[in-house]
Design a protein around this motif. Structure first.
Motif, PDB file in Angstrom:
ATOM      1  N   ASP A  41      -7.893  -7.930   3.915  1.00 33.55           N
ATOM      2  CA  ASP A  41      -9.456  -7.288   3.781  1.00 33.55           C
ATOM      3  C   ASP A  41      -8.902  -6.148   4.996  1.00 33.55           C
ATOM      4  N   SER A  70      -9.163  -2.650   5.758  1.00 37.16           N
ATOM      5  CA  SER A  70     -10.543  -1.748   5.704  1.00 37.16           C
ATOM      6  C   SER A  70     -10.284  -0.948   7.005  1.00 37.16           C
ATOM      7  N   ILE A  98     -14.977  -0.480   4.431  1.00 38.91           N
ATOM      8  CA  ILE A  98     -15.217  -2.635   3.996  1.00 38.91           C
ATOM      9  C   ILE A  98     -13.926  -2.883   3.162  1.00 38.91           C
ATOM     10  N   GLU A  99     -13.164  -3.539   3.163  1.00 37.08           N
ATOM     11  CA  GLU A  99     -12.250  -3.330   1.145  1.00 37.08           C
ATOM     12  C   GLU A  99     -12.992  -4.877   1.639  1.00 37.08           C
ATOM     13  N   SER A 100     -12.948  -5.439  -0.375  1.00 39.64           N
ATOM     14  CA  SER A 100     -12.921  -6.698   0.088  1.00 39.64           C
ATOM     15  C   SER A 100     -11.390  -7.143  -0.490  1.00 39.64           C
ATOM     16  N   ASN A 101     -11.098  -9.205  -0.164  1.00 40.06           N
ATOM     17  CA  ASN A 101     -10.503  -9.739  -0.534  1.00 40.06           C
ATOM     18  C   ASN A 101     -10.379  -9.852  -1.817  1.00 40.06           C
ATOM     19  N   LEU A 102      -9.312  -9.499  -2.933  1.00 36.39           N
ATOM     20  CA  LEU A 102      -9.081  -9.901  -3.957  1.00 36.39           C
ATOM     21  C   LEU A 102      -8.899 -11.470  -3.731  1.00 36.39           C
ATOM     22  N   SER A 103      -8.553 -11.605  -5.119  1.00 38.17           N
ATOM     23  CA  SER A 103      -8.958 -13.369  -5.678  1.00 38.17           C
ATOM     24  C   SER A 103      -7.809 -13.734  -4.851  1.00 38.17           C
ATOM     25  N   LYS A 112     -10.210 -16.699   4.769  1.00 36.68           N
ATOM     26  CA  LYS A 112     -10.713 -16.524   3.693  1.00 36.68           C
ATOM     27  C   LYS A 112     -12.413 -16.007   4.004  1.00 36.68           C
ATOM     28  N   THR A 113     -12.189 -15.136   4.511  1.00 41.78           N
ATOM     29  CA  THR A 113     -14.001 -14.139   4.776  1.00 41.78           C
ATOM     30  C   THR A 113     -14.009 -12.634   4.833  1.00 41.78           C
ATOM     31  N   GLN A 114     -15.002 -11.991   5.106  1.00 42.18           N
ATOM     32  CA  GLN A 114     -14.502 -10.809   4.761  1.00 42.18           C
ATOM     33  C   GLN A 114     -15.410 -10.637   5.943  1.00 42.18           C
ATOM     34  N   LYS A 147     -20.714  -5.530   9.119  1.00 42.23           N
ATOM     35  CA  LYS A 147     -20.840  -3.955   8.831  1.00 42.23           C
ATOM     36  C   LYS A 147     -21.493  -4.175  10.052  1.00 42.23           C
TER      37      LYS A 147
END
Lengths: 310, 310
Positions: B206, B210, B216-221, B230-232, B235
């Motif tokens: 991500d 990003s 801010i992009e999300s993690n895909l599964s 394993k976090t995002q 802001k």
């Protein structure tokens, strides 16, 4: 021996790491002792054996150095002698049983040792080493029963006592006897009232029985996770041990593995099973060490990560 | 931000370890770089997260401290907030999914955290934390998207730069973004021309995406051995990262495991998979770091020894 220890240390110091001493509040709480861990797992090639190997080679005359050194070992001493010899630009012949693990052969090879294979018996190892010594003029260096080696190993405890002169105990693993004998000499000359306690696997308790009987006893057939300790006391280190050891504490493989796990999990350092024998001894006999300032020699950190006992 | 970093460091210093910086000739030879490993695996509770957790709590007013703090985490931040809170005599409510590993619950419990279980969804975690905050007046502390936390995490890089002011690179793992953002601030204010590079698992990239897209992009599964990552991004840390990061290098799980193994075998220290992502990035992109004085933040050492990837 104080002068010999001091000159040994001065001699090898340019070629070794003065390894750090770590403490752990959690392990103090678990044992009730005040523990100081001398981290020889951070030593060059990953074990205290580097110290003795260097000292043995450095004591040779120039013409002896030119002809090299020879030992038979499949463990840390093989790697130590190979690396020490390379550091000093001396050839090293390492006799290893043909069935020694490939990873150990590769390590000796990577450190520049010249591997000579032999049949997997003690007799074949001794004969092969003697033949190489005769053929090449190389000097045989015993992994533990050699005063130069014992003095070299003792410099780890000397460094520990220089930082913490009022240690009341030093605990080391007991295998061939070089480390514990060297630590006894260091405690006598650099400690104030420092006693030395040995930890030994129950199944390899030759030192425990030797100290009791007053003569060198043999290990019976048996096995232990602490593979660096599957060795016997010798004629040179036994008298030092017998005269100077406070106690030998025997521990089971289960206790060794539990102590090893504590060191890895709580101190975040990698130590081999043989190293964990000292902490296992402290955990087993807490009453000896309660409230005492206690040094522990963590002897080495060479493990095969694909064969962990956890 | 220099003053804020400085006062943060002064504030938390009595409660943290100034962790050692290790070097390894073998890893220098393998990477071609000149590496300085900042060992936050030796930090209290085993990870850098202690720094940010302490700073966040210490910034609260007395009346806020009395009501405590709350977070939702199943990883190192849960333990860090619990231990930091206990050190400061503040209550800590830790929201954990009911299916969190028992060993993690026990660790939080051992550090004095008050565990509140919830359903294993992000929504349930956020709702439960919000409910506790409303019910008790506890202050919510985010594991990574909080300026106090970011400044706290940045003190690791600050300490590294105080020892080695002329580092040309600092490499950190990238997960929630707190460590890398804090390191960027430290590099800007305590480095000379120090660039910050992030290492990120390929399957949780991500931050890489990003920075590329500017939002801010999300993690895909997906999954990764580096479970702490394993976090995002958030802001507050994203703008710092976007403005200050030199590059984000994505690495595979296989590369992470290989780097982790090198650290364990060669440096004899225990680091978690997330920590090894930084060295994996250096190994993958040797051309960036060749001959460069490079700091690596080893973020933590909390591993389950019965579930090693070797």
């Amino acid at each position: 021996m104080k002068e010999e220890l001091s000159s040994t240390h001065f001699r090898i110091l340019p070629y070794i790491h003065r390894t750090p001493v770590l403490t752990s509040q959690i392990l103090n709480a678990l044992t009730g002792a005040d523990l100081y861990f001398k981290c020889e797992n951070f030593q060059r090639m990953g074990a205290f054996k580097m110290r003795g190997a260097l000292n043995a080679i450095m004591q040779l005359r120039p013409d002896q150095k030119q002809k090299g050194v020879v030992t038979h070992s499949s463990g840390n001493f093989a790697q130590a002698l190979a690396l020490a010899a390379r550091s000093l630009e001396v050839p090293a012949f390492i006799v290893m049983p043909e069935n020694a693990p490939q990873v150990k052969k590769e390590a000796v090879n990577a450190y520049g040792g010249i591997i000579v294979e032999c049949a997997p018996t003690l007799q074949a190892r001794e004969e092969t080493a003697a033949r190489i010594a005769a053929d090449t003029g190389a000097t045989f260096v015993h992994p533990s029963d050699d005063l130069s080696v014992i003095l070299g190993q003792g410099t780890a405890a000397k460094e520990l006592l220089e930082l913490h002169p009022n240690l009341e105990y030093i605990v080391t693993p007991v295998g061939g006897g070089g480390l514990v004998a060297g630590s006894i000499l260091a405690a006598q000359h650099y400690g104030t009232t420092c006693k030395v306690v040995g930890g030994e696997p129950e199944t390899m308790d030759d030192a425990y029985r030797s100290v009791k009987s007053g003569q060198i006893e043999s290990n019976l057939s048996g096995d232990t996770i602490a593979d660096g300790l599957k060795t016997q006391l010798g004629k040179i280190n036994f008298p030092i041990i017998q005269a100077g050891i406070a106690e030998i504490v025997r521990v089971s493989d289960q206790e060794i593995i539990a102590a090893m796990r504590l060191i890895w999990e709580r101190m975040k350092i990698v130590v081999e099973a043989s190293s964990a024998v000292a902490l296992a001894a402290v955990l087993k006999r807490k009453e000896i060490f309660a409230g005492k300032k206690t040094g522990i020699i963590l002897s080495g950190g060479n493990v095969d990560l694909s064969k962990l006992p956890f």
